[in-house]
Write an enzyme that holds these catalytic residues in place. Structure first.
Site, PDB file in Angstrom:
ATOM      1  N   GLU A  94       0.847  -1.189   0.000  1.00 55.44           N
ATOM      2  CA  GLU A  94       0.000   0.000   0.000  1.00 55.44           C
ATOM      3  C   GLU A  94       0.886   1.245   0.000  1.00 55.44           C
ATOM      4  OE1 GLU A  94      -3.664   1.809   2.717  1.00 55.44           O
ATOM      5  OE2 GLU A  94      -2.100   0.593   3.670  1.00 55.44           O
ATOM      6  N   LYS A 194     -10.300   0.527  -0.846  1.00 55.51           N
ATOM      7  CA  LYS A 194     -10.190   0.328   0.597  1.00 55.51           C
ATOM      8  C   LYS A 194     -11.410   0.868   1.332  1.00 55.51           C
ATOM      9  CE  LYS A 194      -6.932   1.105   4.441  1.00 55.51           C
ATOM     10  NZ  LYS A 194      -5.667   1.795   4.818  1.00 55.51           N
ATOM     11  N   CYS A 227      -4.459  -3.392   4.383  1.00 58.58           N
ATOM     12  CA  CYS A 227      -4.000  -2.833   5.656  1.00 58.58           C
ATOM     13  C   CYS A 227      -5.023  -2.956   6.786  1.00 58.58           C
ATOM     14  CB  CYS A 227      -3.578  -1.378   5.446  1.00 58.58           C
ATOM     15  SG  CYS A 227      -2.463  -0.750   6.740  1.00 58.58           S
TER      16      CYS A 227
END
Length: 525
Positions: A94, A194, A227
């Site tokens: 990321e 995300k 993440c």
């Protein structure tokens, strides 16, 4: 029941750490799992990215591309290296291309236009002029095609919207933190935007959660998330409710936080809990606490964690298409093992076993005026844990909070001059995110005072053989075993026994830093 909540298991393999060899490549530092026909070669790259000197400043698209091409040049080198080693899929971290700490306005020149791969079939390398502002996508597509491998990368993307759209931002566009997936011929296969942003003012949260799954000819279905998503039900857990998803690609920019949430800890725990292969690529900025990548299977990990090296790191490993499952706890209880038998007797409420277990040898331990260990409170991970000291060569201690009771049955070959404690937390975590956790953790304290328990440490000398267990009210429990020098260990056995979830470990390779059962109650977030 979820795969995380099924009966567990004796783990038969040890973890393995990736080690550097000339040329910057990393390969496993121990024998591979027994060869099977149905296997594939995976690669993840921990990238030391080139960052904007002033991410708050406005810049041109040309200047933004100049910076991003520097990072993409490194990506291209790693794809070439991975291709020589036979990699069939590679994952990049990321924020690895554009960086971080932008505002919504300052990141705009770094964004590529992103068509929906589900409505538009497109090969950016072969059709570079089909859409404007897609230079990054074009390079990634060409890398995948040249390397003849699936490629997963993270970039910032933009999507124009109309004022008639009730969710459209005032500037007329959505900005997303996006993972993209390219096939080995360079075709854009899918994207993931995300959902659980971590203080990312530059990006929007998608109006609907992307549950992105892509298919490969070499390993079947892969799930995708990013993440902070790993701590939440959507999309991470919901993806894995599809029993055909046995692999996850996971770009991350994770800041390590010990003693419970170092990058490799949560990655490893997630792979074990859900019986999957997790391909995790972290960014490499040690000064920011950002390192820790790996290829994690339920039985073995190939990982990299370095706070010293300024360089990026490539990990390549061969893993099974069908991750080896865990042997039934019922078939591996070790009833002939006196130590495990004592654990079972404690669960059954045998008073003689309890008496024996509490017969602690205290020759090297602080003296207490009572037979019971004193409880105390200390901050760990910004939460108020209740703890008891773990003294002496052997014993059984327990500590409770809000209905969760954690137990430790332990033996120690020698008693080091260090303080260890067993801690419990059952509540809503509210710092740097809001989520409900149940935690049982055996930790080495930062010093000899109770107030040092919960501090971040990476070195330890204390050796233990132990059973750690608790009466968890969730089936989503992530086992974590970390020893001195940021080394991952594999539990010997873990699972449900008499409504208690337990972890057993003997024969640590080095001093214990953390042994934890980290439970998530998603419905109470």
């Amino acid at each position: 029941m979820s795969r995380a909540g099924r009966q567990l298991a004796l783990l038969l393999c040890s973890c393995c750490v990736a080690v550097a060899i000339p040329g910057g490549l990393a390969e496993e530092g121990c024998p591979a799992e027994p060869h099977q026909a149905s296997r594939y070669v995976a690669a993840v790259y921990e990238h030391q990215s080139f960052l904007s000197p002033d991410p708050l400043a406005l810049t041109s698209r040309e200047q933004a591309l100049e910076l991003m091409h520097r990072n993409l040049d490194v990506y291209e080198q790693q794809v070439t290296t991975a291709a020589r080693k036979g990699a069939q899929i590679i994952v990049f971290p990321e924020d690895g291309i554009h960086g971080f700490n932008f505002t919504r306005t300052s990141i705009y020149p770094f964004l590529d236009f992103m068509p929906s791969p589900r409505s538009v079939r497109w090969n950016p390398c072969l059709e570079p002029h089909r859409f404007n502002d897609t230079e990054v996508l074009q390079r990634l597509s060409c890398m995948a095609m040249k390397g003849e491998m699936f490629l997963v990368a993270n970039l910032g993307t933009k999507q124009p919207c109309h004022s008639s759209d009730p969710g459209c931002p005032s500037d007329g566009r959505y900005q997303f933190n996006t993972n993209v997936v390219f096939s080995s011929n360079g075709t854009l296969v899918d994207r993931y935007r995300k959902h659980n942003l971590y203080f990312e003012a530059a990006f929007d949260t998608p109006l609907e959660v992307d549950h992105t799954v892509f298919d490969t000819p070499f390993a079947g279905k892969f799930g995708v998330f990013t993440c902070f998503d790993i701590l939440f039900f959507d999309p991470a857990v919901r993806l894995l409710q599809d029993s055909e998803v046995k692999h996850v690609v996971y770009p991350t920019a994770w800041m390590n936080q010990l003693p419970l949430l170092a990058a490799i800890q949560i990655q490893r725990g997630f792979a074990i809990a859900f019986v999957i292969n997790l391909l995790a690529a972290n960014i490499h900025h040690p000064s920011l606490g950002m390192t820790g990548s790996g290829i994690h299977t339920p039985l073995k990990s190939f990982w990299h964690h370095s706070m010293d090296s300024p360089e990026g790191h490539l990990i390549i490993a061969e893993v099974a298409r069908n991750p080896p499952g865990l042997i039934s706890a019922g078939n591996a209880t070790g009833k002939t093992d006196p130590f495990h038998r004592k654990f079972l007797q404690l669960l059954a409420g045998d008073p003689y076993s309890e008496k024996d277990a509490q017969d602690v040898h205290c020759d090297a331990a602080p003296k207490s005026t009572t037979n019971a260990s004193p409880t105390f409170n200390s901050e760990m991970m910004y939460d108020n844990f209740t703890l008891v000291p773990v003294w002496g060569r052997d014993g059984h201690v327990h500590v409770c909070a809000h209905g969760l009771c954690c137990h430790l049955l332990y033996q120690r070959p020698t008693v080091s001059q260090e303080l260890y404690a067993l801690g419990v937390f059952d509540g809503l975590h509210t710092v740097h995110g809001t989520y409900y956790v149940q935690v049982c953790a055996l930790v080495k304290c930062g010093g000899l005072g109770f107030d040092t328990c919960g501090q971040e440490i990476t070195e330890a000398m204390g050796m233990f053989e132990f059973h750690l267990w608790g009466n968890f009210s969730t089936s989503y429990i992530f086992p974590m075993l970390l020893t001195s020098g940021m080394m991952l260990e594999t539990p010997d056995q873990l699972g449900w026994e008499s409504d208690q979830y337990f972890l057993k470990k003997r024969g640590l390779s080095s001093g214990l830093v953390t042994a934890a059962l980290y439970g998530r109650l998603y419905e109470r977030d």
